[in-house]
Design a protein around this motif. Structure first.
Motif, short mmCIF file in Angstrom:
data_model
loop_
_atom_site.label_atom_id
_atom_site.label_comp_id
_atom_site.label_asym_id
_atom_site.label_seq_id
_atom_site.Cartn_x
_atom_site.Cartn_y
_atom_site.Cartn_z
N GLN A 118 -7.22 -3.12 1.20
CA GLN A 118 -6.54 -2.86 2.46
C GLN A 118 -7.43 -3.25 3.62
OE1 GLN A 118 -4.08 1.17 1.07
NE2 GLN A 118 -5.47 1.25 2.81
N GLY A 148 0.84 -1.19 0.00
CA GLY A 148 0.00 0.00 0.00
C GLY A 148 0.88 1.24 0.00
N ASP A 204 -1.31 2.51 7.02
CA ASP A 204 -2.18 1.49 6.41
C ASP A 204 -1.54 0.82 5.20
OD1 ASP A 204 -2.32 3.49 4.51
OD2 ASP A 204 -4.41 4.01 4.89
N GLY A 205 -0.26 1.10 4.96
CA GLY A 205 0.40 0.52 3.80
C GLY A 205 1.91 0.49 3.98
N ASN A 263 -2.05 -5.78 5.83
CA ASN A 263 -2.47 -6.22 4.50
C ASN A 263 -1.74 -7.48 4.03
OD1 ASN A 263 -4.02 -3.83 4.50
ND2 ASN A 263 -2.35 -2.67 3.57
N VAL A 277 -4.68 -2.45 -2.40
CA VAL A 277 -3.25 -2.45 -2.09
C VAL A 277 -2.40 -2.27 -3.35
CG1 VAL A 277 -1.34 -3.87 -1.23
CG2 VAL A 277 -3.52 -3.83 -0.01
N GLY A 329 1.24 -1.71 6.71
CA GLY A 329 0.64 -2.55 5.68
C GLY A 329 1.16 -3.97 5.74
#
Length: 349
Positions: free
Chosen positions: A162, A127, A132-133, A218, A181, A214
Motif C-alpha cells: 500500500q 486493500g 487506504d484501500g 494503490n 494490498v 485505495g
C-alpha cells in the motif's frame, strides 16, 4: 465471480445445476448423476463443486424433464471430449417412457431461456478500509447486487505494498508500518482472492472496481499526482483488455478516475461538480476527470451513467454524503447496467 466458459460449457453447467434439484427429487436420477460425474475424474469433481450455490432454478419441473437434463449433460460432456455419445442403460425415473430418446442422438426438451442467466464477473480490490484501500460498504454492495442476479464473482487485487497505512480511528498515517494490498483485500474476499497479474479477460463477462482511497493511492497515483497520475500496470492492462474485448467495466466512487486516465474520451460520473454545502465534498474530482481527457456527466447518488460506446458504467457512491441505502441503490443501478451490457441480461431481479 468468474470463469467464462465457452458456450457449450455454459450449457453443461446450466444443466448440471438443474441436476442438483433432480438428485433431491429422484433417487434414480441422483445415482445416475453420481455415476456420470464420477466417471469424469477430476473434471467430474469440478462440476460437482460447481453444482453448489449456482443460480436458483425452477423447482416445479417434472422429474422426466429433469431426467432429460441429465442425459443432455452426458451428451454435452462426451461431445466436448470427442467421445462417442453414450446411451443411458435401463429405465431411470417413473416418467422415462414419456420421454423416449432416439438411439442416434439425445434431445433436450427444456428451453434454456427458462433458466436464470449465470454471469461471471470479477471485482478488483485495492486493500481494506476507505482511507487506504477498498471502501468496504461499496465492495459489499456490489457483491450483494451481483448475488441477487445469480452472478459468480471472483476477487482480484495486485500483490503490491500500500502507499501507506491509515489509522481509521484518527484518519492519520501510521509510521513505520506497511501492508500488502493483496493480503488486506483478502479480508473482504474472505480469503478467496487471486493476484491481479493472473487475471485473463476471456475468463470473465465484466469487471467492476469499487471505490475507496485505495483506487487513488494503490491502483494509481491520483491521490498524489492528480491529472498527472499513473495507473498501476496490471490495472491498466485489465482496463485496456476488457475495453478491447468489448466487455463492460463498472466503477464507483473515486475509481472512475482509472478509466478517465486509461481510456481518454470515456464518459464517467463522480456525481456533482459543486460541493453544495458539503453534500458533494469531492466535487473537485470532476474537474480532474475533464483534465484527464474524459467527459464528466452529472448524476445523482442513486443513479448510474452508462457510456454505451465504451461500455463503461459509473455511479457516485460515497462521493456523496448521504444515507447508506442511497449508496446501495446507486451501486445496484451500476451493477444492473453492467449486466445488461454483457448481452446476457434476462431481467431477473
Amino acid at each position: 465471480m468468474a470463469v467464462a466458459f465457452a458456450s457449450s460449457c455454459n450449457r453443461v453447467k446450466t444443466v448440471a445445476v438443474e441436476l442438483q434439484n433432480t438428485g433431491k427429487r429422484n433417487s434414480n436420477c441422483n445415482r445416475y448423476q453420481e455415476e456420470l460425474l464420477g466417471s469424469l475424474g477430476k473434471e467430474g469433481l469440478f462440476y460437482e463443486r460447481r453444482l453448489k450455490g449456482i443460480a436458483r432454478l425452477n423447482s416445479k419441473m417434472m422429474a422426466g424433464s429433469k431426467y432429460d437434463c441429465l442425459v443432455e449433460l452426458h451428451q454435452e460432456i462426451n461431445t466436448r471430449k470427442g467421445e462417442e455419445l453414450c446411451k443411458p442403460k435401463g429405465k431411470i425415473g417413473s416418467r422415462t417412457n414419456s420421454y423416449k430418446l432416439a438411439e442416434s442422438k439425445f434431445r433436450l426438451k427444456i428451453k434454456f431461456s427458462k433458466y436464470q442467466t449465470i454471469y461471471f464477473l470479477l471485482q478488483v480490490l485495492s486493500g481494506c478500509g476507505v482511507y487506504d484501500g477498498t471502501e468496504i460498504h461499496e465492495a459489499s454492495a456490489i457483491l450483494f447486487h451481483l448475488s441477487r442476479k445469480g452472478a459468480e464473482v471472483q476477487m482480484y487485487a495486485p500483490d503490491i505494498l500500500q502507499m501507506h497505512v491509515i489509522d481509521h480511528t484518527k484518519g492519520q498515517p501510521v509510521e513505520a508500518e506497511s501492508r500488502n494490498v493483496l493480503t488486506e483485500s483478502a479480508r473482504i474476499a474472505r480469503g478467496k482472492i487471486t493476484n491481479l497479474a493472473k487475471l485473463t479477460t476471456q475468463d470473465h463477462d465484466a469487471v467492476i472496481f469499487p471505490g475507496g482511497f485505495g483506487a487513488a493511492k494503490n491502483l494509481s497515483t491520483f491521490a498524489v499526482d492528480g491529472k498527472d497520475c499513473k495507473v498501476h500496470k496490471e490495472v491498466e492492462r485489465v482496463l485496456q483488455e476488457f475495453h478491447k474485448a468489448g466487455k463492460p467495466i463498472g466503477l464507483c466512487c473515486i475509481s472512475p478516475v482509472l478509466v478517465a486516465k486509461v481510456l481518454p474520451g470515456a464518459e464517467v460520473t463522480v456525481g456533482h461538480e459543486v460541493e453544495e454545502g458539503g453534500k458533494w465534498p469531492y466535487a473537485g474530482t470532476a474537474g480532474a476527470i475533464k483534465a484527464l481527457g474524459a467527459k464528466h456527466c452529472v448524476k445523482e447518488v442513486t443513479e448510474a451513467h452508462v457510456d454505451l460506446k465504451n461500455k463503461v458504467v459509473t455511479t457516485p457512491a460515497f462521493m456523496c454524503e448521504t444515507e447508506l441505502h442511497h449508496i446501495f441503490e446507486g451501486i445496484g443501478a451500476m451493477v444492473k447496467n453492467v449486466l445488461k451490457l454483457t448481452g446476457k441480461y434476462s431481467g431477473v431481479s
